[in-house]
Design an enzyme around this catalytic site. Structure first.
Site, PDB file in Angstrom:
ATOM      1  N   LYS A  58      12.124  -3.709  10.014  1.00 52.97           N
ATOM      2  CA  LYS A  58      11.843  -3.884   8.578  1.00 52.97           C
ATOM      3  C   LYS A  58      10.682  -2.984   8.181  1.00 52.97           C
ATOM      4  CE  LYS A  58       9.157  -7.872  10.065  1.00 52.97           C
ATOM      5  NZ  LYS A  58       9.032  -9.344  10.041  1.00 52.97           N
ATOM      6  N   GLY A  67      14.221  -9.201   2.456  1.00 53.33           N
ATOM      7  CA  GLY A  67      15.549  -9.700   2.829  1.00 53.33           C
ATOM      8  C   GLY A  67      16.535  -9.601   1.687  1.00 53.33           C
ATOM      9  N   PRO A 109      11.134  -8.528  18.320  1.00 57.41           N
ATOM     10  CA  PRO A 109      12.268  -9.192  18.959  1.00 57.41           C
ATOM     11  C   PRO A 109      12.995 -10.108  17.971  1.00 57.41           C
ATOM     12  CG  PRO A 109      10.284  -9.388  20.291  1.00 57.41           C
ATOM     13  CD  PRO A 109       9.850  -8.864  18.964  1.00 57.41           C
ATOM     14  N   ASP A 257     -18.132   5.455  -2.259  1.00 53.37           N
ATOM     15  CA  ASP A 257     -18.451   4.134  -2.796  1.00 53.37           C
ATOM     16  C   ASP A 257     -19.124   3.273  -1.728  1.00 53.37           C
ATOM     17  OD1 ASP A 257     -18.153   1.965  -4.862  1.00 53.37           O
ATOM     18  OD2 ASP A 257     -16.880   1.104  -3.299  1.00 53.37           O
ATOM     19  N   ALA A 262     -24.032   2.359  -5.975  1.00 50.62           N
ATOM     20  CA  ALA A 262     -23.276   2.409  -7.225  1.00 50.62           C
ATOM     21  C   ALA A 262     -21.816   2.023  -6.959  1.00 50.62           C
ATOM     22  CB  ALA A 262     -23.357   3.809  -7.824  1.00 50.62           C
ATOM     23  N   TYR A 364     -15.946  24.454 -12.113  1.00 48.94           N
ATOM     24  CA  TYR A 364     -14.500  24.539 -12.347  1.00 48.94           C
ATOM     25  C   TYR A 364     -14.179  25.197 -13.695  1.00 48.94           C
ATOM     26  CZ  TYR A 364     -13.258  21.794  -8.247  1.00 48.94           C
ATOM     27  OH  TYR A 364     -13.067  21.375  -6.949  1.00 48.94           O
ATOM     28  N   HIS A 751     -12.988  -4.540 -11.804  1.00 53.36           N
ATOM     29  CA  HIS A 751     -13.522  -5.860 -11.469  1.00 53.36           C
ATOM     30  C   HIS A 751     -12.661  -6.513 -10.406  1.00 53.36           C
ATOM     31  CE1 HIS A 751     -15.443  -6.070 -15.737  1.00 53.36           C
ATOM     32  NE2 HIS A 751     -16.203  -5.418 -14.876  1.00 53.36           N
ATOM     33  N   GLY A 774      -3.591 -20.070 -32.412  1.00 53.05           N
ATOM     34  CA  GLY A 774      -4.456 -20.008 -33.584  1.00 53.05           C
ATOM     35  C   GLY A 774      -5.731 -19.218 -33.405  1.00 53.05           C
ATOM     36  N   PRO A 778      -6.751  -9.423 -32.232  1.00 51.53           N
ATOM     37  CA  PRO A 778      -6.382  -8.119 -32.820  1.00 51.53           C
ATOM     38  C   PRO A 778      -5.172  -7.538 -32.099  1.00 51.53           C
ATOM     39  CG  PRO A 778      -8.308  -7.891 -31.409  1.00 51.53           C
ATOM     40  CD  PRO A 778      -8.004  -9.346 -31.458  1.00 51.53           C
TER      41      PRO A 778
END
Length: 1092
Positions: A58, A67, A109, A257, A262, A364, A751, A774, A778
């Site tokens: 698999k 499956g 197996p 990272d 940071a 660049y 996050h 209610g 937006p």
């Protein structure tokens, strides 16, 4: 992010290694991993059972329902496995909307079993604890297990027993298998807790007479627990979701990272896409992606990512050049767009981070022009005006179209401009400069009262302390509706002087009577006091080594702001909650393991403590109190009118977006009453609903704004509150992350909690549910400001809100360091240096990065050339310097310098003292003849004196010729050091006029006495003059200056220091005792006895 999916192979390895159960688990570690490049011969050699057993094959690529999709080959022999793989290995396959290449397979197996021997087990984390699900029917057709399975909640810190499992989960399990299943499930739950799993599913779990078989498994672990589990986990590979390739650039950014304080994230969605983003902030990055997708750019969106948490200029440069490299690899007929966006930063120096981006754009320049790239920039925060100016200038100098906007422009307006759906203004209005809070814009002559300039660092009297404590101890605590007031006092955990000064400036501009910070706690120093400013006046705030002392001396404190690192935030928060006077705790750190956070939440609920965070900037109550860096610099505090309360309260997850809400609300209403950023983790210490209910019960709050997010179900509690009438005030709410449903594969946003595990957790579903119940929702984030203004105007029209008259705040002087950063002042530097700069990402010697020095194998001579002479020296010059260091390294223990070093070492002194003792003997008589010899020979040679005249002149003046003469060596017993150097110099130096002159002098002096040879000091001195004058790296004036200022003696000092250190170590190693000079080696010559 925290919860990360792992491969089935990794999950089973963890289970097989660490599960503890009475159940007999079969086929432990019996699997083979297969990739396109796998050598079948080696695979069979490593796993011989592949040829003897029936097999299952698999893909192991985070594909659900394999499956059902026909992606599992069952009960095959090895030949059949190869045949089954033939049309699948390396082929593109569609799973749902995701298209991906099948390339990782597992072979295991085959386990013969009956249908009734298949079971389903799942454990997953929730805020309140961990749920264990069991169903007596497992396998491919298990169906909706959430509705079918038996479910048991194990509360945070709770224990799971076999009896609990039997009573609540195994009602329908076969009687003869209950004991095995109960033992296995308890062992599995213990494993789940110990290895910080957040999700663990086995389907099917097969139990036969032979034992327990784990057939298929899916799992996630809390990646933030790496520092706890590293020993057990090892190096975990986190595969990307199916349909998205793992790019080396993503791994590069992930590595950056991991090495940085940071936050740097990058996910490549479509490397051929036209729209690229470089967004500051976890929440803002989601908002920009939402807006791009809302405006029809989903198929052209190339990446998702963020940079935040004040990355350095070099880190931002590395991040930016990675993005620019990716986007300039393939042409697009319509050109490309780069959106450099962000909310209003709280503490990141925008100009500093933009410098890194500008460097990358310059590097660049040509590729960006060739690919017809347009850049749209929108940013706010500390020093953002300078950052925008620099960004605009680079557009003019490079010819790249760069459109620059600040806080006067709605955050996502640049997306519409970039996509041609909104006009680009010719000249956007510029906001006030960061320095403007130096001036009293109101023209009011009022100045702060004198009472504000007194020091409030001392605690109150003992009587007051006892009274305060007795009151607090007699009142049963519940969570307060009002967290902060004008009299709130806090303790700061951590040496966060900038954040504390920001709080004091905010207090002052809000006209508080006293500072909101009573003390700081920092375990790594002794008790002392730290200097801060209260307006114009300097005050002292005490710093304590432990929390107990701080709270004992400051009973008025009821808030802790915890700046501890992710590794120590948990322990420091637990310690603080043992003191009942603390009612609110803000935890700033990001990356605290979820299991630890849930324990904190449980403890806080039991003690009635409100937790804000983790992974937050905090919160702010205008006119009263602010947490740490919330609200940014004073210019933003004033621009957003956060020095006095308004009528609108908000709650968000993101810290950066909370500052953006400050900006939006101040521009569309009378301002903010209170705002809280609950944090981006899956389980924040307090929820949206906690704060919405506080706002509902606060008379001063007239309307509520909520910025929700994809992931979790907390927003539905607001639906319930509105439906049941518990929330009656207008609620304007928008959930960000609507773009997630448009992506073909799962994307983990910035996050940790921003990931939907089911449809109800998507932002689209939440917004729809809120709209139907209610709440005022937006159509997109672009409209949020307009909707807030509409609701506010309506409340004003109805008389619910009566806008108050503006009162100008007092002025606050700017810190010297920040004023200098902004270029507002200048001051002569105390020191000047031109040889080394350690301020950047890497050390620089005389303009050359340290990595280049090693790359070019410059050696010690090359480094000395950079640091002493500020230039690269020719290779022969570097080698000669190194030879000089080698031959001057030592000359035995009898010479004065070594003798002194030895005596000092034997007196028990340290290495530095012993070395200094030896160095102090260096002078004209010992070792310091290099400079003197160079000067004497140079002067004679330059004046035109022939060698004989020079010798006669020195004799007539009664002066020694420096560098001539040796106590032991002579013309008949030459100094091999001199010979070695002479051979090298004659072979490699382009010219040796001064050396030749010195050798002529030597002929004359040795004719008179054979030991008046040119010694090693003299040789090095004259040879160095030849090197400086003739190597081509120096002008004559520069060469003479280096001789004059004593550079040549440095060669001897540096070389001989090696020998002195060697003698020190030798004496210590030989354990030599205190040296006392023998009497018989001293001639005592005292004056005759004088008689009257």
């Amino acid at each position: 992010m925290s919860a990360k999916a792992i491969s089935e192979q990794t999950g089973k390895e963890f289970l097989y290694k660490f599960i503890c159960t009475k159940a007999a688990i079969q086929n432990r570690f019996k699997y083979a991993r297969l990739r396109p490049e796998t050598d079948w011969g080696l695979l069979i050699q490593e796993h011989p059972w592949l040829q003897t057993e029936r097999l299952v094959v698999k893909p192991d690529q985070l594909i659900k329902r394999r499956g059902k999709l026909g992606l599992i080959g069952v009960n095959l022999d090895l030949t059949e496995v190869k045949e089954w793989l033939q049309p699948r290995m390396g082929q593109e396959t569609t799973v749902g909307r995701a298209k991906g290449v099948l390339k990782n397979f597992l072979i295991e197996p085959f386990v013969p079993h009956k249908q009734e021997e298949e079971f389903y087990v799942c454990i997953y984390a929730a805020r309140e604890g961990d749920y264990v699900l069991f169903h007596h029917e497992g396998g491919v057709d298990v169906g909706d297990v959430d509705s079918k399975a038996c479910k048991l909640l194990v509360e945070v810190d709770g224990k799971l027993s076999e009896q609990d499992v039997c009573d609540h989960l195994l009602q329908h399990a076969p009687l003869n298998k209950k004991s095995i299943l109960a033992s296995f499930i308890v062992g599995l739950f213990t494993l789940y807790e110990d290895l910080f799993f957040t999700y663990l599913e086995i389907n099917p779990l097969v139990v036969t007479d032979a034992g327990v078989f784990v057939l298929d498994m899916a799992a996630k672990i809390d990646a933030t627990a790496d520092y706890i589990c590293k020993g057990k986990w090892g190096d975990v590979d986190f595969p990307p979701p199916f349909g998205r390739e793992a790019y080396p650039e993503e791994a590069y950014i992930a590595d950056l990272d991991a090495k940085s304080g940071a936050s740097l994230k990058l996910t490549i969605l479509n490397p051929k896409g036209r729209i690229w983003t470089m967004v500051a902030g976890g929440g803002a990055s989601v908002v920009y992606s939402d807006t791009i997708c809302d405006l029809g750019g989903v198929n052209e969106l190339a990446n998702y990512g963020e940079y935040s948490g004040a990355p350095s200029e070099q880190q931002t440069y590395d991040y930016a050049k990675t993005i620019l490299s990716l986007m300039t690899r393939e042409q697009h007929p319509e050109g490309k767009i780069l959106i450099i966006g962000g909310s209003i930063a709280n503490f990141t120096n925008v100009a500093a981070t933009f410098k890194g981006i500008v460097r990358a754009i310059k590097d660049y320049q040509t590729p960006l022009q060739n690919h017809n790239v347009s850049i749209f920039v929108r940013r706010g925060g500390p020093n953002y005006q300078e950052g925008l100016r620099v960004m605009g200038e680079v557009g003019k100098t490079t010819g790249i179209p760069i459109y620059v906007f600040g806080t006067e422009t709605h955050m996502t307006a640049i997306v519409g401009m970039a996509l041609g759906q909104r006009s680009i203004p010719d000249q956007p209005p510029m906001a006030a400069h960061t320095a403007n809070f130096l001036l009293n814009a109101s023209g009011s002559p009022s100045t702060p009262a004198t009472s504000r300039t007194a020091s409030f660092s001392e605690s109150k009297s003992e009587d007051a302390s006892r009274t305060s404590m007795s009151i607090k101890c007699n009142v049963p605590w519940g969570k307060a509706t009002t967290l902060f007031s004008r009299h709130t006092k806090s303790i700061i955990w951590g040496m966060q002087t900038r954040a504390v000064q920001g709080m004091l400036d905010f207090d002052y501009v809000c006209s508080r009577d006293e500072p909101s910070v009573s003390a700081m706690v920092y375990p790594f120093t002794g008790d002392h006091k730290q200097k801060f400013y209260w307006g114009h006046k300097e005050i002292l705030i005490p710093v304590y080594k432990n929390m107990a002392d701080a709270l004992k001396k400051h009973p008025e404190v009821d808030v802790l702001i915890n700046f501890a690192s992710l590794r120590s935030a948990y322990d420091s928060t637990v310690e603080t909650m043992s003191f009942p006077q603390i009612r609110t705790i803000a935890i700033i750190a990001e990356g605290i393991p979820e299991a630890l956070t849930r324990r904190l939440i449980k403890m806080a609920d039991e003690k009635g403590v409100t937790i804000i965070g983790p992974a937050t900037v905090g919160g702010i109550k205008p006119g009263c109190y602010k947490i740490g860096n919330t609200g940014g610099m004073l210019d933003n505090i004033l621009a957003s009118k956060l020095y006095r309360p308004g009528s609108v309260a908000y709650v968000s997850r993101s810290g950066g977006m909370s500052n953006e809400l400050n900006n939006i609300i101040s521009r569309t209403t009378d301002g903010v009453y209170e705002g809280v950023a609950i944090g981006g983790d899956r389980y924040p210490g307090s929820t949206f609903m906690d704060h919405v209910l506080r706002y509902q019960d606060t008379p001063g709050v007239k309307m509520i704004v909520v910025l929700g997010e994809i992931g979790g179900t907390e927003e539905y509690k607001i639906c319930t509150g509105i439906k049941e009438g518990r929330i009656t005030k207008p609620v304007v709410i928008w959930c960000i992350g609507t773009c997630a449903t448009m992506f073909a594969s799962e994307v983990q946003f910035g996050h940790a909690g921003a990931c939907a595990n089911e449809n109800s957790e998507t932002a689209v579903a939440k917004n729809q549910a809120l709209r139907e119940i209610g709440a005022i929702v937006p159509r997109n984030f672009d409209e949020l400001g307009e909707v807030i203004k509409s609701v506010y105007d309506d409340l004003v029209a109805k008389g619910v809100i009566v806008p108050a008259q503006e009162v100008p705040p007092p002025t606050v002087p700017m810190d010297y360091s920040w004023a200098r950063e902004l270029g507002l002042i200048r001051k002569p530097a105390s020191f000047m240096t031109s040889i080394c700069d350690e301020r950047g990402q890497e050390l620089i010697y005389a303009g050359m990065p340290i990595t280049e020095i090693f790359k070019e194998d410059m050696g010690l001579g090359g480094v000395l050339g950079l640091l002493w002479f500020q230039r690269r020296l020719p290779k022969h010059a570097c080698h000669f310097i190194e030879m000089c260091l080698m031959v001057t390294a030592d000359h035995g223990p009898a010479v004065s310098g070594a003798h002194n070093a030895i005596v000092c070492a034997r007196a028990g002194k340290d290495l530095i003292s012993s070395l200094t003792s030896g160095l102090l003997t260096i002078g004209d008589r010992f070792g310091g003849a290099l400079d003197a010899a160079a000067k004497q020979f140079s002067k004679a040679f330059d004046s035109g004196l022939i060698a004989m005249d020079f010798v006669n002149k020195m004799k007539k003046e009664g002066r020694l010729i420096m560098g001539i003469g040796h106590r032991v060596k002579s013309i008949n017993n030459p100094d091999m050091r001199v010979q070695i150097l002479k051979d090298f110099v004659k072979q490699h130096f382009p010219a040796t006029p001064l050396l030749d002159y010195a050798l002529e002098v030597e002929k004359i002096t040795t004719s008179k006495k054979p030991n008046l040879i040119l010694n090693v000091d003299g040789f090095i001195g004259v040879a160095m003059v030849d090197l400086l004058r003739n190597c081509g790296a120096f002008t004559r004036e520069e060469a003479d200056e280096y001789v004059e200022i004593g550079a040549l003696n440095g060669i001897f000092v540096l070389g001989r220091s090696m020998g002195f250190i060697g003698h020190y170590l030798d004496q210590k190693r030989l354990k030599q005792g205190l040296y006392r000079h023998p009497w018989d080696d001293i001639s005592y010559v005292l004056p005759e006895h004088m008689t009257m």
